[in-house]
Motif scaffolding. Sequence first.
Motif: not given
Length: 364
Positions: A214-225
């Motif tokens: 769940e947390q890794a999903l948020v990290s990947r999203f922010i990294h992408g942005i």
Amino acid sequence: MTFVSHNNENKSQPTAIPSGWSFACQRRPGAERVRVVASPAAQALTPPEWHTVLDRAGYLTVPFDAQQEASVWIPADQCFECTVDELIQTGIMPPPLPSFSGNAIMDASTHRHCLEQMMAQIDKNHLTKVILSRILPHPATIDQAADIYHRLCAAYPQACVYWFYTPRSGMWMGATPELLLRGHRHDYQTVALAGTRSSDVPPSHPWNAKELEEQALVSRFIHGILGHHAVDDLQVKGPFTAGAGSISHLKTEFTFTHRPSAQGLARLLADLHPTPAVCGLPKHEALAAIHAIEPHQRHFYGGFQGETGHDRREFYVTIRCMQHFSDQALIYVGGGITRDSVAEDEWTETELKARTLLAVLKNM
Ligand SMILES: C=C(O[C@@H]1C=C(C(=O)O)C=C[C@H]1O)C(=O)O
């Protein structure tokens, strides 16, 4: 009374805020003092208008769904920094607020029903994660507001403790552990904060796979942005366990340098918000599921708020928050639902999160 012009960020002495003015108080994590801004002329904004205020001294509060509800900017017509005690001595108080009428209160069986609907959406529409929230009422009167703020500041020194009132938004208060974006000149910081467990679990204890993902999903999203916005010198630290009162989260910190125009910064905020920590993935499908399934409006819960200005912008996600009415406070809490969610655990998670505010309200 000392007035400070919109573009002058010099702070004056604490003074009483005229009755009926919009105001915002922000005590940053670890800080001693509260920044207060107030104005008789708060402005309603749409996301394409955010850039017009980001360089000007003031306070911006954005709702969860900024396409459907107006953001509000309070210009720093009056602006000062002071201790919480000095703030209370100014007699700060919103005008009379409406009494609470409606907005659906969710019990455990409605929560389970909504969770099952969200799990069905996850399967049907290939959603990876959706946040399900609920509201809980607690008696609180307006003349207790300053005292509640004082207690929140004392109880959560490492949170951003905020309090804002505008005629359009009503009055909101909370103690959030989640930074959305901090920019001091060209140095920026954001975090991916998700995954929740009781702080009774020792920090060295491994997190379970559902919370890690769940947390890794948020990290990947922010990294992408951040990649999309071509930021420089990106450094990523984490995930590590971060305490937030009686609970702990998993946190990854991102620091970078960036020299965006006000338009570029507004686009970065619009791309980040709402992150999968409060909305879900993919963003637009998760937003649609939340609107279809949750029985209440989130208004400013799950939005972001904080300081605007030329050299310094500091926005936090509006969670661990309550919306005040004349005699009730509504606490908003939510948690991430994935295909691995268990209804009882998700309910317990919202109970744990609500304790942040209930611990203060129950001691009044
Ligand atoms: C949505 C909330 O919190 C968010 C959701 C979390 C989770 O699902 O584990 C953890 C921290 C926050 O990013 C809330 O407190 O209401």
